[in-house]
Design a protein around this motif. Structure first.
Motif, PDB file in Angstrom:
ATOM      1  N   ILE A  72       0.753  -1.141  -0.065  1.00 18.50           N
ATOM      2  CA  ILE A  72      -0.224  -0.021  -0.024  1.00 18.50           C
ATOM      3  C   ILE A  72       0.921   1.462  -0.073  1.00 18.50           C
ATOM      4  N   GLY A  74       1.499   4.332   1.062  1.00 18.30           N
ATOM      5  CA  GLY A  74       1.155   5.349   2.207  1.00 18.30           C
ATOM      6  C   GLY A  74       1.956   4.792   3.296  1.00 18.30           C
ATOM      7  N   LYS A  75       1.653   5.541   4.602  1.00 23.11           N
ATOM      8  CA  LYS A  75       2.572   5.594   5.763  1.00 23.11           C
ATOM      9  C   LYS A  75       1.585   4.782   6.582  1.00 23.11           C
ATOM     10  N   PHE A  76       2.187   3.739   7.529  1.00 23.27           N
ATOM     11  CA  PHE A  76       1.368   3.181   8.252  1.00 23.27           C
ATOM     12  C   PHE A  76       0.511   3.871   9.482  1.00 23.27           C
ATOM     13  N   ASP A  78      -1.301   6.345   8.871  1.00 21.46           N
ATOM     14  CA  ASP A  78      -2.353   7.008   8.015  1.00 21.46           C
ATOM     15  C   ASP A  78      -3.375   5.813   7.969  1.00 21.46           C
ATOM     16  N   TYR A  79      -3.170   4.430   8.413  1.00 25.92           N
ATOM     17  CA  TYR A  79      -4.143   3.556   8.016  1.00 25.92           C
ATOM     18  C   TYR A  79      -4.315   2.717   9.516  1.00 25.92           C
ATOM     19  N   ASP A  92      -8.164   3.535   5.504  1.00 28.66           N
ATOM     20  CA  ASP A  92      -7.744   4.889   5.263  1.00 28.66           C
ATOM     21  C   ASP A  92      -8.216   5.620   6.337  1.00 28.66           C
ATOM     22  N   GLN A 109       3.092  -4.241   3.276  1.00 29.77           N
ATOM     23  CA  GLN A 109       4.097  -3.361   3.208  1.00 29.77           C
ATOM     24  C   GLN A 109       3.534  -1.812   2.912  1.00 29.77           C
ATOM     25  N   PHE A 110       3.829  -0.892   3.930  1.00 31.74           N
ATOM     26  CA  PHE A 110       3.789   0.503   3.955  1.00 31.74           C
ATOM     27  C   PHE A 110       5.044   1.201   3.331  1.00 31.74           C
ATOM     28  N   ASN A 111       5.009   2.482   2.965  1.00 33.08           N
ATOM     29  CA  ASN A 111       6.331   3.282   2.690  1.00 33.08           C
ATOM     30  C   ASN A 111       7.362   3.252   3.647  1.00 33.08           C
ATOM     31  N   ASN A 114       6.905  -2.360   7.508  1.00 34.87           N
ATOM     32  CA  ASN A 114       5.758  -3.577   6.968  1.00 34.87           C
ATOM     33  C   ASN A 114       5.044  -3.746   8.501  1.00 34.87           C
ATOM     34  N   THR A 240       4.349  -4.309  13.609  1.00 34.23           N
ATOM     35  CA  THR A 240       5.307  -3.641  12.763  1.00 34.23           C
ATOM     36  C   THR A 240       6.736  -3.963  12.768  1.00 34.23           C
TER      37      THR A 240
END
Length: 246
Positions: A72, A74-76, A78-79, A92, A109-111, A114, A240
């Protein structure tokens, strides 16, 4: 009836009403429906990396067999990732990403980080063993151990490495503890209680007669239902970690 997005397939819903005592008050009924979502993304029998391609959510990702990773952009933070009846839901919190469901997906996996979702698989075993061995939450080096277990390291071998030339382990258990002292400390640091008489006698005999090794006991206590129940609150929605080598 509401549900998270489902994979494309045919479904049947069975319904019967009942009173508060559990007695059926109406005849059995069923309804069938088909999900055919153009945004559905499916994996294969191999280890897949699936990039979530839609921006508005409302779809399912089914990784299938293998160890699968959903990506995905985006940053973790933000979700929101939450365990659901079938897999995990990802929502989201800021934009228009909506809500997606991950089924048979082991990693997310985020930006920036993980998320390990396979809490009943290798990642969960690593987390529990790390916490069992050192009686604390894992540090960032858990990514190293997850990578090694992903590539075949057995849990007992990991336990043996934790017990060998580790100053933190030696401070907790001593450098050359007796079997009795080792076992007493194991109960204290893993299960956070004193030994029960029958269990203590059984395991002490297993150690004294070399039926079981210390690394076997550490791995066994780590995966025991009692310890899993203690740990589940920390990892039920995944945990994470930074991928090894990132």
């Amino acid at each position: 009836m509401t549900t998270s997005p489902l994979p494309n397939a045919g479904y049947q819903v069975n319904v019967v009403s009942s009173d508060k005592a559990g007695n059926a008050t109406a005849s059995f009924n069923s309804a069938t429906f088909t999900v055919a979502n153009s945004a559905f993304q499916g994996g294969t029998a191999k280890d897949d990396v699936i990039k979530v391609t839609t921006a508005n959510g409302g779809h399912a990702i089914d990784g299938g067999a293998g160890r699968d990773t959903a990506v995905i952009a985006g940053k973790f933070a933000d979700y929101k990732v939450v365990k659901e009846t079938w897999g995990y839901g990802v929502t989201d919190k800021l934009g228009s990403g909506g809500h997606d469901s991950l089924i048979n997906v082991e990693r997310l996996q985020f930006n920036d980080v993980n998320v390990a979702l396979d809490i009943d698989g290798p990642a969960g075993q690593v987390y529990r063993l790390y916490k069992a061995a050192f009686d604390r939450e894992p540090d960032p080096q858990i990514n190293y151990w997850i990578d090694r277990v992903d590539h075949g390291l057995q849990l007992e071998d990991m336990a043996k490495e934790f017990m060998t030339n580790q100053p933190e382990w030696d401070r907790m258990y001593g450098k050359t503890p007796s079997n009795a002292d080792f076992l007493t400390n194991l109960y204290a640091h893993v299960l956070h209680r004193g030994p029960d008489g029958e269990g203590y006698a059984f395991w002490l005999n297993a150690l004294d007669t070399k039926i079981a090794t210390r690394e076997h006991l550490l791995a066994f206590f780590s995966e025991s239902p009692e310890n899993q129940l203690q740990v589940i609150g920390s990892i039920e929605n995944g945990f994470t970690y930074t991928p090894f080598g990132a």
